[in-house]
Scaffold this motif. Structure first.
Motif: not given
Length: 209
Positions: A14, A18, A76, A80, A86-87, A101, A160-161, A164
């Motif tokens: 993960k 990122f 994460l 972010a 990614l958020l 998430l 986004s996270i 991921i």
């Protein structure tokens, strides 16, 4: 900038996913969980739950001393917010992302992990446990598929996270006796992430440590 305490597991992947997407400078510090490195006093000072991944951010945005963090979901979210990547900042997409998430952290990861343990690592087969976690794995794939039938990414319109966090676990689908062709929306999403350049770079880290 970032020291990543890492092992090549879904939770470890993960963070490399990122970091590669965000193009952050980082250094991998291998934690050999087969040798018990996760129980060393040095690692426990960073990750008191003796689990990977963990990070040390040597340049936190407040300009203060290095900041250590454990738990992949928190890492994460932290990264972010640090990078603004990614958020989404839009209210609905941001919170849809965060709920998926947390869904991964509370459901997909733990249940697939138990599935893998009882099918591959338990010293003796326990049919009840194998069946229980296989059924739950299938249910979670159904949940994921229904979501991805509605939106291109878990949070909505943007990668986004949440994606991921989930992808490395889906990447182990064969270990969980899951045929992705039975989940077309998941399969499409999986392939779109697998072929991202950042994903390819992140997964190559397995051969480099």
């Amino acid at each position: 900038m970032i020291d990543l305490y890492y092992a090549p597991t879904p939770n470890g992947h993960k963070i490399t996913l990122f970091l590669e997407e965000a193009e952050l400078d980082y250094r991998i510090i291998r934690v050999d969980i087969s040798k018990g490195d996760q129980f060393s006093p040095l690692f426990l000072a960073i990750s008191p739950n003796n689990k990977i991944p963990a990070i040390i951010d040597n340049q936190p945005v407040d300009g203060g001393r290095p900041l250590s963090l454990f738990e992949s979901g928190e890492i994460l979210l932290y990264l972010a917010e640090k990078t603004g990547k990614l958020l989404s900042g839009e209210l609905r997409e941001r919170h849809h992302t965060l709920q998926w998430l947390f869904w991964q952290a509370s459901g997909l990861g733990p249940m697939l992990g138990q599935n893998h343990h009882f099918t591959a690592y338990a010293p003796q087969p326990i049919p009840y446990a194998i069946e229980r976690y296989q059924v739950e794995t299938q249910r979670l794939y159904d949940v994921l598929n229904r979501r991805l039938e509605k939106t291109p990414w878990l949070g909505g319109d943007h990668y986004s996270i949440a994606d991921i966090a989930c992808w490395p676990w889906v990447n182990t689908h064969e270990k969980h006796r899951i045929d992705l062709s039975a989940y077309p929306a998941v399969n499409n999403w999986f392939e779109r992430i697998r072929t991202r350049p950042a994903t390819e770079r992140a997964m190559q880290k397995i051969q480099q440590i």
